[in-house]
Enzyme design. Structure first.
Site, PDB file in Angstrom:
ATOM      1  CE  LYS A 195      -1.841  -1.664   3.681  1.00  0.00           C
ATOM      2  NZ  LYS A 195      -2.634  -1.956   4.903  1.00  0.00           N
ATOM      3  CB  THR A 245      -6.608   7.613   7.761  1.00  0.00           C
ATOM      4  OG1 THR A 245      -5.473   8.022   8.543  1.00  0.00           O
ATOM      5  CG2 THR A 245      -6.886   8.649   6.690  1.00  0.00           C
ATOM      6  N   GLY A 281      -7.884   2.908  11.239  1.00  0.00           N
ATOM      7  CA  GLY A 281      -8.502   1.654  10.835  1.00  0.00           C
ATOM      8  C   GLY A 281      -8.521   1.406   9.338  1.00  0.00           C
ATOM      9  CB  THR A 282      -6.941   3.146   6.459  1.00  0.00           C
ATOM     10  OG1 THR A 282      -7.426   4.418   6.862  1.00  0.00           O
ATOM     11  CG2 THR A 282      -7.006   3.047   4.941  1.00  0.00           C
ATOM     12  N   GLY A 283      -6.157   0.240   7.289  1.00  0.00           N
ATOM     13  CA  GLY A 283      -5.585  -1.053   6.910  1.00  0.00           C
ATOM     14  C   GLY A 283      -6.483  -2.216   7.273  1.00  0.00           C
ATOM     15  CB  CYS A 284      -8.595  -2.886  10.271  1.00  0.00           C
ATOM     16  SG  CYS A 284      -7.354  -2.669  11.553  1.00  0.00           S
TER      17      CYS A 284
END
Length: 263
Positions: free
Chosen positions: A173, A204, A206-209
């Site tokens: 990412k 942002t 929690g974006t990866g979760c």
């Protein structure tokens, strides 16, 4: 109904971890299940305490899930204990789990490591080889590969290095790049770029979760990895663009933005 299992920690403030995963899975019209690896006391300003669940209890949760409602896809978030990592790997092999998405939460936003060397090695040798897709951001990829990433060429080189460690794909990412948010999918020695705009939104958390859960949802539905990444990226982009503003720190995404569009 397709089912998705999240193996991750709890975020009591609801922005990340299993809470973000449940919201994401539900918004995709799928059935959400969880195996909790840790309890956290956190909010938009930081993480204040963590209580790790025992490996035996994680094992019991996984047995209960697989022996009754078998998941069609699995998302694995932060697992910081080597014994828990070994138990998860063992259970995934025992039950021949499919469509495994691993989001290697290994580096804090401050840049510090969240894992011991023992846990890092357990992840790389035990869990990563089981992944259908690994979804590190740039700091996590640098930590795993012990390289520096500044350009698209650096991303391609690092994704290939990580790709040698797993049987599946690597989604590197690019949100930490300065000028753009392009993501790179490395799969079968090929590179696929997903251009992304840099959205002006500090919220942002929690974006990866959310992205990894959305990928798992699309894999469960039956899309291939490339299409699953595309659809997941579109969902997360919309959730960031919705400009939800909760809390005094880096707030959560609006996971429900699609339903609110129709009001």
């Amino acid at each position: 109904m397709k089912k998705v299992l999240s193996i991750a920690g709890s975020d009591c403030s609801g922005g990340a971890g299993i809470q973000a995963d449940i919201k994401t899975i539900t918004m995709h019209g799928l059935y959400a299940m969880t195996a909790i690896t840790a309890l956290t006391a956190q909010n938009t300003t930081g993480v204040y305490n963590v209580q790790v669940v025992s490996p035996e209890f994680v094992a019991q949760q996984l047995d209960c899930i697989f022996q009754d409602i078998r998941p069609d896809a699995i998302k694995i978030g932060m697992v910081s204990d080597s014994n828990i990592i070994e138990i998860i790997a063992q259970k995934l092999k025992t039950y021949k789990a499919e469509n495994i998405v691993i989001d290697p939460v290994m580096v804090a936003s401050s840049g510090g490591s969240l894992l011991s060397l023992e846990a890092k090695n357990a992840l790389k040798t035990g869990l990563f080889p089981l992944a259908d897709i690994l979804t590190p951001n740039i700091p996590e990829a640098e930590f795993l590969s012990e390289t520096k990433i500044r350009t698209h060429q650096d991303m391609e080189r690092t994704a290939a290095l990580l790709g040698e460690q797993i049987k599946g794909a690597v989604l590197l990412k690019g949100g930490h790049l300065l000028q753009e948010a392009d993501d790179l999918l490395y799969r079968n020695k090929d590179y696929f770029w997903y251009p992304g705009e840099k959205i002006q939104n500090e919220n942002t958390h929690g974006t990866g979760c959310t992205l990894s859960s959305a990928i798992a949802c699309n894999l469960a539905i039956g899309y291939d990895i490339s299409e699953s990444v595309k659809r997941a990226k579109e969902y997360v982009t919309g959730a960031i663009k919705a400009q939800l503003n909760l809390g005094t720190g880096s707030g959560p995404l609006n996971h429900m933005y699609l339903t609110q569009k129709n009001r």
